[in-house]
Design a protein around this motif. Structure first.
Motif, PDB file in Angstrom:
ATOM      1  N   ASP A 207       0.741  -1.040  -0.296  1.00  0.00           N
ATOM      2  CA  ASP A 207       0.256  -0.024   0.094  1.00  0.00           C
ATOM      3  C   ASP A 207       0.479   1.370  -0.308  1.00  0.00           C
ATOM      4  N   TRP A 208       0.683   2.054  -1.065  1.00  0.00           N
ATOM      5  CA  TRP A 208       2.210   3.859  -1.175  1.00  0.00           C
ATOM      6  C   TRP A 208       1.805   4.194   0.146  1.00  0.00           C
ATOM      7  N   ASN A 209       0.629   4.013   0.351  1.00  0.00           N
ATOM      8  CA  ASN A 209       0.115   4.984   1.274  1.00  0.00           C
ATOM      9  C   ASN A 209       0.308   5.211   2.584  1.00  0.00           C
ATOM     10  N   ARG A 210       0.468   4.068   3.455  1.00  0.00           N
ATOM     11  CA  ARG A 210       0.430   3.563   4.700  1.00  0.00           C
ATOM     12  C   ARG A 210       1.691   4.368   5.600  1.00  0.00           C
ATOM     13  N   GLN A 211       1.589   5.231   6.488  1.00  0.00           N
ATOM     14  CA  GLN A 211       2.333   6.092   7.327  1.00  0.00           C
ATOM     15  C   GLN A 211       3.390   4.931   7.814  1.00  0.00           C
ATOM     16  N   ALA A 212       4.658   5.208   7.889  1.00  0.00           N
ATOM     17  CA  ALA A 212       4.996   4.329   8.638  1.00  0.00           C
ATOM     18  C   ALA A 212       5.841   5.935   9.727  1.00  0.00           C
ATOM     19  N   ASP A 213       6.313   4.884  10.460  1.00  0.00           N
ATOM     20  CA  ASP A 213       7.441   5.574  12.344  1.00  0.00           C
ATOM     21  C   ASP A 213       8.473   6.557  11.829  1.00  0.00           C
ATOM     22  N   GLN A 214       8.131   7.370  11.765  1.00  0.00           N
ATOM     23  CA  GLN A 214       9.363   8.142  11.037  1.00  0.00           C
ATOM     24  C   GLN A 214      10.852   8.316  11.707  1.00  0.00           C
ATOM     25  N   GLN A 215       9.931   8.252  13.015  1.00  0.00           N
ATOM     26  CA  GLN A 215      11.416   8.948  14.384  1.00  0.00           C
ATOM     27  C   GLN A 215      12.117   7.496  14.442  1.00  0.00           C
ATOM     28  N   ARG A 216      11.909   6.219  14.481  1.00  0.00           N
ATOM     29  CA  ARG A 216      12.007   5.067  13.952  1.00  0.00           C
ATOM     30  C   ARG A 216      13.081   4.864  13.709  1.00  0.00           C
ATOM     31  N   LEU A 217      12.588   5.484  11.760  1.00  0.00           N
ATOM     32  CA  LEU A 217      13.496   5.390  10.559  1.00  0.00           C
ATOM     33  C   LEU A 217      15.067   6.465  11.057  1.00  0.00           C
ATOM     34  N   VAL A 218      14.024   7.574  11.437  1.00  0.00           N
ATOM     35  CA  VAL A 218      15.706   7.803  11.677  1.00  0.00           C
ATOM     36  C   VAL A 218      16.917   8.313  12.587  1.00  0.00           C
TER      37      VAL A 218
ATOM     38  N   ASP B 261       7.927  15.266   4.684  1.00  0.00           N
ATOM     39  CA  ASP B 261       6.667  15.540   5.496  1.00  0.00           C
ATOM     40  C   ASP B 261       6.339  14.683   6.050  1.00  0.00           C
ATOM     41  N   ALA B 262       6.483  13.190   5.064  1.00  0.00           N
ATOM     42  CA  ALA B 262       5.835  11.640   5.554  1.00  0.00           C
ATOM     43  C   ALA B 262       6.610  10.885   5.074  1.00  0.00           C
ATOM     44  N   VAL B 263       6.961   9.803   5.812  1.00  0.00           N
ATOM     45  CA  VAL B 263       7.546   8.648   5.643  1.00  0.00           C
ATOM     46  C   VAL B 263       6.143   7.300   5.411  1.00  0.00           C
ATOM     47  N   TYR B 264       5.999   6.807   4.076  1.00  0.00           N
ATOM     48  CA  TYR B 264       5.909   5.834   4.127  1.00  0.00           C
ATOM     49  C   TYR B 264       5.968   4.403   3.751  1.00  0.00           C
ATOM     50  N   GLU B 265       5.902   3.043   4.108  1.00  0.00           N
ATOM     51  CA  GLU B 265       6.419   1.846   4.497  1.00  0.00           C
ATOM     52  C   GLU B 265       5.334   0.805   3.360  1.00  0.00           C
ATOM     53  N   PHE B 266       5.801   0.071   2.812  1.00  0.00           N
ATOM     54  CA  PHE B 266       5.119  -1.368   2.151  1.00  0.00           C
ATOM     55  C   PHE B 266       6.652  -2.745   2.150  1.00  0.00           C
ATOM     56  N   PRO B 267       5.916  -4.055   2.524  1.00  0.00           N
ATOM     57  CA  PRO B 267       6.346  -4.591   1.462  1.00  0.00           C
ATOM     58  C   PRO B 267       7.076  -4.825   0.368  1.00  0.00           C
ATOM     59  N   MET B 268       8.351  -5.185   0.649  1.00  0.00           N
ATOM     60  CA  MET B 268       8.773  -5.571  -0.890  1.00  0.00           C
ATOM     61  C   MET B 268       9.008  -6.976  -0.813  1.00  0.00           C
ATOM     62  N   SER B 269       8.011  -6.461  -1.980  1.00  0.00           N
ATOM     63  CA  SER B 269       7.060  -8.397  -2.313  1.00  0.00           C
ATOM     64  C   SER B 269       7.261  -8.340  -4.045  1.00  0.00           C
ATOM     65  N   ASP B 270       7.080  -9.314  -4.229  1.00  0.00           N
ATOM     66  CA  ASP B 270       6.928  -9.852  -6.167  1.00  0.00           C
ATOM     67  C   ASP B 270       6.196 -11.557  -6.149  1.00  0.00           C
ATOM     68  N   ARG B 271       5.946 -12.034  -7.244  1.00  0.00           N
ATOM     69  CA  ARG B 271       5.019 -13.142  -7.576  1.00  0.00           C
ATOM     70  C   ARG B 271       5.967 -13.458  -8.238  1.00  0.00           C
TER      71      ARG B 271
END
Length: 410
Positions: free
Chosen positions: A245-256, A277-287
């Protein structure tokens, strides 16, 4: 001939434009209610810019995109170990562009409306089901939220360009299951900041255990600031994230905190992440690559056909190459079935190789090689240039953009 396309992403819209150029009628159906410029940055390689150039779009893209000049690799200490020119700087006939994914999608959408007409593009139309017989393919599209049938349409061909969670693919392969998670999570953001290196460089830093990719996707503003696209890749192991999901926000301070030591004289990674402004997260996946895309008058394209790890700048690029070959095949073959098989026989093996090569880290395997060989850093005379060059040259051939082969095309 009429082609129905499920999905108005970059691949589906490019396919619509390519088919229209060949004089083929097209109707596009998109699940969302309104197409908006979502997402962050992507890189488009010369082989796909050739396709967009032939559609008359290169000059429009160049007005706002950044023409990538070089690709530069660094270890986690900020030491450079590989650099190569890209696009026209490397002698290609076409440029390599770094740009905003959403802006490219909107450009393609606007061109489709202009060339095909507004009635050819439908939104709030999620594919529910399809069936085919000797006379063609009938597809039903619904409002995904209410289940109300919005359109029932018939065509000669149905192309599933509806992404990694493709409904077309799911109906062709009902037992396939969800995408395959790589144990890596991608964190994406953009930051307005001063450019680094020569201002048009694409930087790869670290290793696949913890990596950062950064490149500008806008021209400098009046203060000299650019919109810097960045992607952090961290091997997280098991994750609660299930869908891309391209639009799911992540914990920015954890990444910092993860990047607090990554402050180099040419780029302050920690501050870049901190000021997004914001950080987004998603699992790197394929098929897994499929043994078959085409079933009669139905076939797949782009992420619906070959979702891959976003390594080597090849996700959108391969979808655009699909679009060109699909249009060429449908315009030349004596039958629809023959045309779709010709398309599949060209693109399925080619993209399957890229999917599998990206699982092996693609060109970025040189990052792990250097981390393994020199975990504490290196001296300039220790860099094994020949071994790194072998990896990079091989990936260009696998992904279909080795210079000599590509430049021979129109």
């Amino acid at each position: 001939m009429k082609v129905i396309i499920a999905g108005a992403g970059i691949g589906g819209l490019t396919a619509a434009l390519c088919l229209h150029e060949k004089g083929i009628e097209v109707e596009v159906f998109e699940s969302v209610k309104e197409i908006k410029p979502l997402g962050v940055g992507i890189n488009t390689l010369p082989h796909c810019i050739r396709v967009l150039t032939n559609l008359g779009l290169q000059e429009k893209i160049a007005q706002w995109a950044v023409e990538t000049s070089d690709l530069v690799y660094f270890n986690r200490y900020g030491q450079q170990f590989w650099s190569e020119p890209r696009g026209k700087n490397a002698g290609y006939k076409w440029p390599q562009f770094s740009l905003h994914r959403g802006k490219l999608q909107m450009l393609l959408f606007d061109e489709c409306v202009l060339r095909l007409g507004e009635k050819a593009i439908h939104t709030n139309a999620h594919l529910e089901s399809f069936e085919q017989d000797s006379t063609g393919v009938t597809a039903r599209f619904i409002d995904k939220n209410t289940g109300e049938i919005r359109y029932t349409t018939k065509g000669d061909v149905l192309i599933g360009a509806d992404g990694i969670n493709s409904e077309v693919r799911a109906q062709l392969y009902p037992n396939e299951g969800p995408p395959l998670y790589s144990e890596n999570v991608l964190y994406r953001g953009t930051t307005f900041m001063q450019p680094f290196l020569n201002g048009r460089s694409m930087a790869m830093i670290g290793s696949l255990k913890q990596k950062m990719v950064a490149y500008p996707i806008s021209q400098p503003d009046k203060d000299g600031l650019v919109q810097m696209n960045w992607v952090a890749n961290i091997k997280e192991g098991k994750s609660t994230l299930k869908e891309r999901d391209w639009n799911r926000q992540a914990d920015q301070q954890r990444l910092v905190k993860k990047y607090k030591e990554w402050q180099f004289d040419w780029l302050d990674v920690k501050t870049m992440v901190e000021k997004a402004d914001a950080v987004y997260e998603f699992p790197m996946s394929d098929r897994d690559p499929l043994e078959k895309w085409t079933f009669g008058k139905v076939s797949l394209l782009g992420d619906a056909a070959h979702p891959m790890y976003p390594i080597g700048s090849n996700g959108a690029s391969q979808a655009i190459l699909d679009a060109e070959y699909l249009a060429e095949s449908l315009s030349q073959a004596s039958s629809i079935e023959e045309a779709l098989l010709s398309y599949e026989n060209e693109r399925r093996p080619a993209t399957g190789k890229v999917v599998l090569q990206n699982r092996k880290k693609g060109p970025d395997q040189i990052m792990d090689m250097m981390e393994e060989w020199f975990p504490q850093g290196f001296e300039p005379n220790e860099i094994p240039h020949d071994k790194l060059k072998e990896v990079m040259d091989n990936y260009r051939k696998v992904a279909g953009f080795d210079k000599e082969t590509l430049n021979a095309k129109k």
